[in-house]
Design an enzyme around this catalytic site. Sequence first.
Site: not given
Ligand code: IMP
Length: 198
Positions: A12, A76, A157, A179, A184-185
């Site tokens: 991230k 998150d 993920g 990507k 989303h991020r």
């Molecule tokens: P976090 O809150 O950003 O850590 O996301 C929680 C969970 O959502 C992660 O452990 C992944 O399983 C999934 N996730 C979040 N962002 C992504 C992404 O960009 N690609 C794939 N899985 C994601």
Amino acid sequence: MNLLFASSNKNKIKEIQALLPANIILLGLSDINFTQDIAETASTIEGNAKLKAEFIWDYLSKHPTEIKIDAVFADDSGLEVEALNWAPGVYSARYAGEPKNDEANNKKLLAELKLQTKRNAQFKTVIAFIKQNDHQEFTGIIKGTIAYEPRGTNGFGYDPLFIPQGYRSTFAELDFETKNSISHRGIAVKKLVEYLSL
Ligand code: IMP
């Protein structure tokens, strides 16, 4: 500006760093020697982002760092699948239980959707930003579908299962830049950058 990201997730940090202008120096939790796990106890993605940002802001007020931190943010994210009533959502990281495991989560997701042809889903990120009394929230959403089997090796993920709208490849088959530019991020970070450059 020194901006602290309340995360130690190297994937991230790399994704976000690539989207920031040169005048913003991004620091992660390891840069301030913070090694605790912040419990994500909220029941929503928004709640967890806020909780983490507030925790770190409060921590910094009690533990001044050598490097001056101007502002902090936390993110998150979660995957929301319509046919599963928008699960796993806030529970995405631990969908298949403890300890968190991406491969087990992907297997569970495929099993839950086994006989399902309606496979639309979305990834959502919420960023909570704090600078003194200024508290802001930025949301990024990307729509897509869930593949029938994992494809690709990039990312992390649920990337091998998520096919963004308008593409045939999964996130894990797309290169890092592609990507990052549509994710989303990426969308949430661009909103944060716009806000900071106002
Ligand atoms: P976090 O809150 O950003 O850590 O996301 C929680 C969970 O959502 C992660 O452990 C992944 O399983 C999934 N996730 C979040 N962002 C992504 C992404 O960009 N690609 C794939 N899985 C994601």
